[in-house]
Motif scaffolding. Sequence first.
Motif, short mmCIF file in Angstrom:
data_model
loop_
_atom_site.label_atom_id
_atom_site.label_comp_id
_atom_site.label_asym_id
_atom_site.label_seq_id
_atom_site.Cartn_x
_atom_site.Cartn_y
_atom_site.Cartn_z
N MET A 1 0.84 -1.19 0.00
CA MET A 1 0.00 0.00 0.00
C MET A 1 0.88 1.26 0.00
O MET A 1 1.88 1.32 0.71
CB MET A 1 -0.89 -0.02 1.25
CG MET A 1 -2.02 0.97 1.19
SD MET A 1 -3.13 0.73 2.60
CE MET A 1 -3.05 2.34 3.31
N LEU A 2 0.52 2.22 -0.81
CA LEU A 2 1.31 3.45 -0.90
C LEU A 2 1.14 4.29 0.35
O LEU A 2 0.04 4.44 0.87
CB LEU A 2 0.88 4.27 -2.12
CG LEU A 2 1.30 3.73 -3.49
CD1 LEU A 2 0.63 4.53 -4.58
CD2 LEU A 2 2.81 3.78 -3.66
N LYS A 3 2.26 4.85 0.80
CA LYS A 3 2.22 5.75 1.96
C LYS A 3 1.63 7.08 1.51
O LYS A 3 2.03 7.62 0.49
CB LYS A 3 3.63 5.94 2.49
CG LYS A 3 3.72 6.83 3.70
CD LYS A 3 5.18 7.06 4.05
CE LYS A 3 5.34 8.24 4.98
NZ LYS A 3 5.40 9.52 4.30
N LYS A 4 0.67 7.58 2.28
CA LYS A 4 0.04 8.85 1.93
C LYS A 4 1.03 9.99 2.19
O LYS A 4 1.71 10.00 3.22
CB LYS A 4 -1.22 9.03 2.78
CG LYS A 4 -2.12 10.13 2.28
CD LYS A 4 -3.38 10.20 3.10
CE LYS A 4 -4.23 11.36 2.62
NZ LYS A 4 -5.32 11.66 3.53
N LYS A 5 1.11 10.92 1.24
CA LYS A 5 2.04 12.05 1.38
C LYS A 5 1.56 12.98 2.47
O LYS A 5 0.37 13.25 2.59
CB LYS A 5 2.11 12.83 0.07
CG LYS A 5 2.75 12.09 -1.06
CD LYS A 5 2.70 12.93 -2.31
CE LYS A 5 2.66 12.03 -3.51
NZ LYS A 5 2.13 12.65 -4.68
N ASP A 6 2.51 13.46 3.26
CA ASP A 6 2.13 14.46 4.25
C ASP A 6 2.24 15.86 3.62
O ASP A 6 2.73 16.02 2.50
CB ASP A 6 2.96 14.33 5.55
CG ASP A 6 4.39 14.85 5.43
OD1 ASP A 6 4.79 15.27 4.32
OD2 ASP A 6 5.11 14.85 6.44
N TRP A 7 1.75 16.85 4.35
CA TRP A 7 1.65 18.20 3.79
C TRP A 7 3.02 18.78 3.41
O TRP A 7 3.15 19.52 2.45
CB TRP A 7 0.91 19.13 4.75
CG TRP A 7 1.57 19.30 6.08
CD1 TRP A 7 1.41 18.52 7.19
CD2 TRP A 7 2.50 20.33 6.46
NE1 TRP A 7 2.18 18.98 8.22
CE2 TRP A 7 2.85 20.10 7.81
CE3 TRP A 7 3.05 21.41 5.79
CZ2 TRP A 7 3.74 20.91 8.50
CZ3 TRP A 7 3.94 22.23 6.48
CH2 TRP A 7 4.26 21.97 7.82
N LYS A 8 4.07 18.39 4.12
CA LYS A 8 5.41 18.90 3.81
C LYS A 8 5.88 18.37 2.45
O LYS A 8 6.45 19.10 1.65
CB LYS A 8 6.41 18.49 4.89
CG LYS A 8 6.18 19.17 6.22
CD LYS A 8 7.14 18.64 7.25
CE LYS A 8 6.75 19.10 8.64
NZ LYS A 8 7.52 18.45 9.68
N GLU A 9 5.63 17.07 2.23
CA GLU A 9 5.99 16.47 0.94
C GLU A 9 5.18 17.11 -0.19
O GLU A 9 5.71 17.36 -1.28
CB GLU A 9 5.73 14.96 0.96
CG GLU A 9 6.68 14.19 1.86
CD GLU A 9 6.26 12.74 2.07
OE1 GLU A 9 7.13 11.88 1.97
OE2 GLU A 9 5.07 12.48 2.32
N MET A 10 3.89 17.38 0.09
CA MET A 10 3.03 18.01 -0.92
C MET A 10 3.55 19.40 -1.28
O MET A 10 3.59 19.78 -2.45
CB MET A 10 1.59 18.09 -0.40
CG MET A 10 0.90 16.74 -0.33
SD MET A 10 -0.68 16.81 0.53
CE MET A 10 -1.73 17.50 -0.76
N ILE A 11 3.97 20.15 -0.27
CA ILE A 11 4.52 21.50 -0.52
C ILE A 11 5.81 21.40 -1.33
O ILE A 11 6.03 22.18 -2.26
CB ILE A 11 4.74 22.27 0.80
CG1 ILE A 11 3.39 22.71 1.38
CG2 ILE A 11 5.64 23.49 0.59
CD1 ILE A 11 3.45 23.38 2.74
#
Length: 197
Positions: A1-11
């Motif tokens: 299962m893919l790890k969901k990106k956190d907001w820092k990674e999204m930024i």
Amino acid sequence: MLKKKDWKEMIQEFSDKVDKREKLIRGKIDELKEQEEIIQTKIKDNSGRMIELEMEGDTSGVTTIKKENRDMRIELEEVQDAIEGYKSQLGTARDYYAKDLEKIRAAVNKAEEEHFQWKQDTRSRRDGLEAKIEDLKKQVEQINNEIVFTRTISEEMEWGYITRIDPRVDSLKDYEKQNFIKSWMSGHDTERFFKKD
């Protein structure tokens, strides 16, 4: 299962996309400016040649160069328009990726809510631990009091029990009573306490 990106990674991803787009635009502007320079140089060179041809009376050569220059000026205008078009796109990447910003905003707000909940849970856990610590401190204090205020067996013996073994102990002084009890507990002869000199 893919790890969901956190907001820092999204930024970080958003920032990389913006930088990449800006870099592509700047690269295209640089390309077009080179093209602009080449065309301007050709027009200038043609103009010089045209003057020479006019002086030589070569009207067909002059006409050819004029047509070439006219075509190149149209091309130059198109290139300059393209440069202006790309320049107008500089700094707009954040607007271009507005949907990404909305996703980031939602992720940041969710992370803030989760952090707030974590903080409340952690404070609650801390308060529970502090209450246990207080309870343990009270228990320790109670045990300390028991240790301090509990008499030794020999002290207990002095309070009425030893007189049941030997009523003569009442006639002894306080410091002698303890010595008597210790001697008696050790199995030594206690008669010496009652012999008068």
